[in-house]
Design a protein around this motif. Structure first.
Motif, short mmCIF file in Angstrom:
data_model
loop_
_atom_site.label_atom_id
_atom_site.label_comp_id
_atom_site.label_asym_id
_atom_site.label_seq_id
_atom_site.Cartn_x
_atom_site.Cartn_y
_atom_site.Cartn_z
N SER A 164 0.89 -1.10 0.01
CA SER A 164 0.09 0.11 -0.04
C SER A 164 0.89 1.40 0.02
O SER A 164 2.18 0.89 -0.15
N GLY A 191 0.21 -2.04 -5.38
CA GLY A 191 -1.17 -1.64 -5.26
C GLY A 191 -1.55 -0.42 -6.25
O GLY A 191 -0.77 0.37 -6.30
N ARG A 193 -3.75 1.79 -5.65
CA ARG A 193 -4.16 2.89 -5.06
C ARG A 193 -2.80 3.70 -4.46
O ARG A 193 -2.74 4.89 -3.98
#
Length: 319
Positions: A164, A191, A193
């Protein structure tokens, strides 16, 4: 008797306090740590994904050196919002117990005093409870679920768990301070994001071998001087290791919500029950604000899209 008591003095708790003051309500906000305590405990070099204007409260200008502010700039901004508006915020005051006397009457016991309030706003965020790995050795001193400063890991063999934003930031920063970094990632890639200006950096560092990464992998056990993990083929491998950063995310304090009598949908990401127009829960006079509204979907609500909760709640209380 207070009109409203706010639990939590992060950005959304501050927004609720400011909105309460504007509407001449008798209010207090209590925070178990420092002002914007979660933000204070973010990594030292953190840069926000959001631009400064999207983090503003009540159109109070947030000026930063770059379009995306740093942690220190955010601390300065929210501190000035709180102090310049003389908001009623009690810091280092932890809620111990909430007793429901009746609808719209709650007694709040803290480590310092007792309050009675007609309404209660819970804006406690999600940063206090890490998602556990649930593996042997997780409780060793070398393991941390929080990352603050890269210098600490200089010249050390470091395993970073996760892919992340926090994991990627930690991997890049510690690598550049001289750590030997290995990432253990459950998914098949970094990830989606991850901040768009950071993601190419970590991908390129992995491609060139500066940072080692194992995808579709899972940490298996942690020892004093090594870790074992299961690779993408299901084979157990061993790495020499000094420290582990288990940056596997965090979750709201669901047990506290349940003690308040708030219904939680455990079948759907532990999302608590609340009215989207007023933010009032199934308990009369108890409201939710901020990221806590998303249950385990901690990426659903963040500062810029949940500041509106403050206006919704105070409007409901006034009506």
């Amino acid at each position: 008797m207070l009109d409203v008591l706010i639990i939590g003095a992060g950005p959304i708790g501050i927004a609720c306090a400011l909105e309460a003051k504007k509407n001449n309500l008798n209010y207090i906000a209590v925070e178990k740590g420092a002002l914007v305590n979660s933000l204070y405990n973010y990594p030292s070099n953190m840069t926000f994904f959001s631009t400064s204007e999207k983090l503003e409260i009540d159109e109070i200008p947030f000026i930063s050196n770059n379009s995306k502010p740093t942690k220190q700039e955010a601390l300065e901004y929210y501190r000035r919002v709180a102090t310049s508006n003389q908001l009623n915020i009690n810091l280092f005051e932890e809620v111990i117990e909430v007793v429901k006397k009746s609808d719209y009457h709650y007694q709040i016991v803290t480590n310092k005093q007792t309050y009675n309030t007609k309404n209660l706003i819970v804006s406690t965020g999600f940063y206090d409870i890490p998602n556990p790995l649930n593996i042997p050795g997780e409780d060793l001193p070398k393991v941390s679920h929080y990352y603050r400063d890269p210098h600490y890991y200089s010249m050390q063999k470091l395993v970073v768990v996760g892919a992340s934003n926090s994991s990627v930031d930690a991997a890049l920063e510690t690598y550049r301070k001289g750590a030997d970094v290995t990432m253990i990632v459950r998914g098949e890639q970094i990830g989606e994001r991850v901040k768009y200006w950071v993601r190419p950096d970590i991908i390129n560092r992995i491609k060139e071998g500066s940072i080692k990464a194992y995808f579709n992998a899972e940490l298996n056990q942690i020892f004093e001087d090594k870790v074992t993990f299961k690779d993408e083929n299901g084979k157990i491998q061993t790495l020499e290791n000094d420290f582990v950063l288990a940056l596997t995310g965090y979750q709201p304090n669901f047990s506290f919500l349940e003690k308040l009598g708030i219904e939680i949908n455990k079948q759907q990401k532990y999302i608590p029950t609340y009215n989207e127009e007023t933010m009032e829960t199934n308990q009369k006079g108890i409201y939710l604000a901020g990221v806590i509204c998303g249950g385990l979907e901690t990426h659903k609500w963040f500062i810029e899209n949940s500041i509106i909760h403050a206006e919704k709640i105070i409007k409901a209380i006034k009506s």
